[in-house]
Design an enzyme around this catalytic site. Sequence first.
Site, PDB file in Angstrom:
ATOM      1  N   HIS A  85       0.831  -1.202   0.000  1.00  0.00           N
ATOM      2  CA  HIS A  85       0.000   0.000   0.000  1.00  0.00           C
ATOM      3  C   HIS A  85       0.864   1.250   0.000  1.00  0.00           C
ATOM      4  CE1 HIS A  85       1.125   0.771   4.153  1.00  0.00           C
ATOM      5  NE2 HIS A  85       0.891  -0.494   4.399  1.00  0.00           N
ATOM      6  N   ASP A 346       3.858  -4.850   3.588  1.00  0.00           N
ATOM      7  CA  ASP A 346       5.314  -4.956   3.488  1.00  0.00           C
ATOM      8  C   ASP A 346       5.821  -6.311   3.986  1.00  0.00           C
ATOM      9  OD1 ASP A 346       4.424  -4.272   6.006  1.00  0.00           O
ATOM     10  OD2 ASP A 346       6.020  -2.835   6.433  1.00  0.00           O
TER      11      ASP A 346
END
Length: 493
Positions: A85, A346
């Site tokens: 994101h 991540d």
Amino acid sequence: MSPLAANLVAVLGAASLAVAQTPNAPGTQNRYPFTKQYDQGFLDGYSVLKHIGGQGPYSNRVSYGISRDPPDGCAVDQVIMLKRHGERWPDPNPAAKFQVSLNKIYGTNQTAFTGALEFLNRWKYFVPEGRYVRLESYNGPYAGLLDGYIHGAEYGVRYGHLWDQTAANLTIPMFSSGYERILTTARKFGEGFFGWNYTDVVAMNVIPEEVYMGANSLTPTCLHDKDTPMCDLLGKSNLHPQFKVAAARLNGQNEKLALNSSDIYNLMQMSAYELNVRGYSDWVNVFTLDEWVAFGYTQDLSYYYCNGPGYVNGRTVGSVFANASLTLLNQGPEKSGKLFFNFCHDTNITPVLAAFGIASPPEPLPIDHIPFPNPYSSSDIVPMGGHLTMERLTCNATAITKPGTYVRLILNEAVVPYTGCQDGPGYSCSLARFTEMVSHSLPDFISTCGFDHTYPQYLDFWWNYNTTRDYNRETQDPIPAGEGLLTYKGTAA
């Protein structure tokens, strides 16, 4: 100046004047004397963006100098992307810690701050109470929504040839894990890539971030994770001595101030998020280069030992995406499709990189000192908006390579040569060799992570996807399921 040196200067000056006054050849542009076509500086640069880990704005990975464009004689015929994101506000837990440290500063009731904190006489906290936590930022040059859209638009130029804008009833699936900011990024990327066609072409698939998904997930995890001693050991040990130095310096500049190492860590982390939201942070200049390097290394250690190559099950978790990617690449675009855009966190990307064997240092990261140069910089690997892109290339023969199908891995827009296999154009790797090397090195996710036959055994949604366009835009269907997770009608929470 010596007579010899003076004569030399005079000769060079006359020569340059003659060059400047010599008419250019027909069809050429006028150029200033002494203007270099290529800069010779190549000086080491410094940017705080390379020392804030995954907390702050996106930056391209340091490149090996290989062209991002396809090698001569090659065409990209399939793309698989895994993207984090975009830039965002902080999560609730760190935001609460930011407030604790700020309250300690303002609790001194000073009439005016001095020294490095002088800007606090005008500064206001950037996170509205009870609002925006977890969400993408929408203002400023580093806005997360802007990141997603621009990335999609840039890839639309690069890979737009892989879909037929004139085709009737065309459906191209996109895949997002089930978290609000992930889905928001996916939508913005899609709008940038497909433009006016986004709503009519894309079928957004939301993959729940739940253990019951087993291997059919963008966010796979082990049922049992007892072998994380290094990750557990990090804890507070990641607060380096540099933070104590920073605390002492700031305390000495302002009466009654009593900051400690934890406060310094919190304030440095906060400044990264202020960049995400405002695009500028006075806090960045409060701390020295050594202190920022120390902060960045705390992030590197966390990614490496908790979700990366130093995590005992890192490659196992990453094998889910890696194995499915090998299947797509070998089936090719005609059988399985050309565009596979995927969005996650991540900590879902770092295991995939470990599984592919890229961005993995040869030795474990030390915890007693900061290595230089740092072999595992998380700012280069998973900044906000970070992404891994896999290109399948169809190439003609060259003087040193055979015609065939090759693979390139691109991490944050830097081509990463695959260790042990650079037999194709532009340091690419032949698909057959790439498949052999990766598949033979991957552990088994199901058995290693404690799943049995009742769980999905492999990633399947790339082939069996939903064709609905209901989730391409915000609807009333998504229901918050706590901690930012999303569920949908007919899907278990």
